[in-house]
Design a protein around this motif. Structure first.
Motif, PDB file in Angstrom:
ATOM      1  N   LEU A   1       0.834  -1.202   0.000  1.00  0.00           N
ATOM      2  CA  LEU A   1       0.000   0.000   0.000  1.00  0.00           C
ATOM      3  C   LEU A   1       0.869   1.253   0.000  1.00  0.00           C
ATOM      4  O   LEU A   1       0.662   2.171  -0.813  1.00  0.00           O
ATOM      5  N   TYR A   2       1.852   1.309   0.886  1.00  0.00           N
ATOM      6  CA  TYR A   2       2.690   2.505   0.989  1.00  0.00           C
ATOM      7  C   TYR A   2       3.659   2.615  -0.188  1.00  0.00           C
ATOM      8  O   TYR A   2       4.031   3.735  -0.575  1.00  0.00           O
ATOM      9  N   GLU A   3       4.034   1.498  -0.770  1.00  0.00           N
ATOM     10  CA  GLU A   3       4.862   1.555  -1.974  1.00  0.00           C
ATOM     11  C   GLU A   3       4.093   2.181  -3.132  1.00  0.00           C
ATOM     12  O   GLU A   3       4.638   2.977  -3.905  1.00  0.00           O
ATOM     13  N   VAL A   4       2.815   1.813  -3.246  1.00  0.00           N
ATOM     14  CA  VAL A   4       1.979   2.417  -4.285  1.00  0.00           C
ATOM     15  C   VAL A   4       1.839   3.912  -4.039  1.00  0.00           C
ATOM     16  O   VAL A   4       1.952   4.730  -4.961  1.00  0.00           O
ATOM     17  N   TYR A   5       1.592   4.282  -2.781  1.00  0.00           N
ATOM     18  CA  TYR A   5       1.473   5.699  -2.446  1.00  0.00           C
ATOM     19  C   TYR A   5       2.733   6.467  -2.843  1.00  0.00           C
ATOM     20  O   TYR A   5       2.662   7.547  -3.444  1.00  0.00           O
ATOM     21  N   SER A   6       3.873   5.915  -2.516  1.00  0.00           N
ATOM     22  CA  SER A   6       5.129   6.604  -2.833  1.00  0.00           C
ATOM     23  C   SER A   6       5.302   6.797  -4.329  1.00  0.00           C
ATOM     24  O   SER A   6       5.814   7.824  -4.784  1.00  0.00           O
ATOM     25  N   SER A   7       4.855   5.819  -5.115  1.00  0.00           N
ATOM     26  CA  SER A   7       4.937   5.956  -6.559  1.00  0.00           C
ATOM     27  C   SER A   7       4.009   7.044  -7.069  1.00  0.00           C
ATOM     28  O   SER A   7       4.326   7.761  -8.032  1.00  0.00           O
ATOM     29  N   LEU A   8       2.845   7.209  -6.403  1.00  0.00           N
ATOM     30  CA  LEU A   8       1.896   8.248  -6.828  1.00  0.00           C
ATOM     31  C   LEU A   8       2.413   9.647  -6.475  1.00  0.00           C
ATOM     32  O   LEU A   8       2.128  10.606  -7.194  1.00  0.00           O
ATOM     33  N   PHE A   9       3.143   9.775  -5.381  1.00  0.00           N
ATOM     34  CA  PHE A   9       3.713  11.071  -5.020  1.00  0.00           C
ATOM     35  C   PHE A   9       4.523  11.652  -6.175  1.00  0.00           C
ATOM     36  O   PHE A   9       4.521  12.863  -6.405  1.00  0.00           O
TER      37      PHE A   9
END
Length: 329
Positions: free
Chosen positions: A317-325
């Motif tokens: 979940l947080y890896e996806v978030y970081s990619s969206l940033f």
């Protein structure tokens, strides 16, 4: 003559089958990710937006079935959304109008209704509530506090721990105090959802545990979290990393508990670049919803609303978030 009678019988059977299928489709909800939630004209009846004509000017309008920057998300992400709140441009869209289980993101709307009740004078922030019965959530895996019948705790502590640590029993305690019953409180939640344009949402409880008739969409949650951001009390709570408070048990003994934020960016369990600040947020985790996080953030002073609902793990979940940033650059 016999053929005519046979045709009539077949027509009657076919009509009955169609009626049954329509009833079944609209009275049950089995899969959070198989049904599309289109906004029908009757869904808009009674909608009390303060400025309906300006609705599309305040929020991003995302077409049904729109897929934007979602190629790397489809295998493991139920839904994802990223909107530039300053320009109303949608940077990421994946299944944003599909029904999803909201898990504890539900509590954003619970918090909104509680704040409305406080503002209306129906309940006081420092009022002490005494539990009249134990809270049975019907789920041994659900996050719950140690409170039992006779315990005494303030509304402030209930609301803060509800939003930070996601204690599910605290949602029930607040709901019963404000509306007399969970069902009555949920009616208020659904009315509030409709009033802010979240017409593809139907909640059946105030905590977010999976239920067949408890669903929303990523787009509706985008509307809900933006509404929650308008409440100073919820905004204040979302700035806490942890919150230590006390309550009394049934014998009068004072106990201390610490509510800790479930957002790993807040607790620094996940790296957050210094140019990103977090505003209103809520996490969620259930078997049906997977791992969820919705939040408002500022990236280089530009406001965004983001949601990711991931099926694999919190780490993913947080890896996806970081990619969206990175899409904000």
């Amino acid at each position: 003559m016999k053929k005519g009678i046979l045709y009539l019988i077949l027509l009657f059977v076919l009509s009955g089958a169609i009626v049954f299928l329509m009833y079944k489709k609209n009275s049950s909800y089995k899969d959070a990710y198989s049904e599309s939630s289109e906004v029908l004209s009757e869904d808009l009846e009674g909608l009390s937006l303060s400025d309906p004509a300006g609705f599309s000017g305040k929020y991003a309008v995302i077409p049904d079935k729109a897929e934007i920057n979602s190629d790397n998300l489809k295998n493991n992400t139920y839904a994802a959304l990223m909107v530039n709140n300053d320009t109303r441009e949608c940077l990421v869209a994946h299944n944003v109008h599909e029904r999803i289980y909201p898990a504890s993101m539900t509590k954003l709307l619970t918090g909104i209704v509680v704040c409305d009740a406080i503002d209306a004078g129906e309940i006081g922030l420092d009022e002490i509530i005494e539990l009249e019965h134990d809270i049975n959530l019907g789920n041994i895996y659900a996050v719950q506090s140690d409170l039992t019948v006779g315990s005494r705790i303030s509304v402030r502590n209930l609301l803060t721990a509800l939003m930070l640590s996601s204690y599910n029993d605290y949602a029930v305690i607040l709901a019963e105090r404000i509306s007399g019953s969970v069902d009555k409180f949920v009616e208020r939640m659904n009315e509030k959802a409709r009033s802010i344009g979240a017409t593809c949402t139907h909640f059946s409880n105030p905590h977010g545990l999976d239920a067949l008739d408890h669903y929303t969409t990523a787009y509706d949650l985008y509307l809900i979290v933006n509404k929650a951001a308008e409440y100073p009390l919820l905004e204040e709570i979302d700035r806490f990393t942890d919150y230590t408070y006390t309550y009394e048990d049934g014998s009068g003994t004072v106990w201390e508990d610490t509510a800790t934020a479930t957002n790993h960016y807040i607790t620094h369990d996940e790296f957050l670049p210094s140019y990103i600040t977090i505003g209103t947020w809520k996490t969620g985790t259930t078997g049906g919803a997977g791992n969820c996080l919705i939040m408002q953030v500022k990236i280089h002073d530009t406001s965004y609303t983001m949601l990711v609902q991931d099926s694999i793990s919190k780490t993913d979940l947080y890896e996806v978030y970081s990619s969206l940033f990175n899409l904000s650059k």
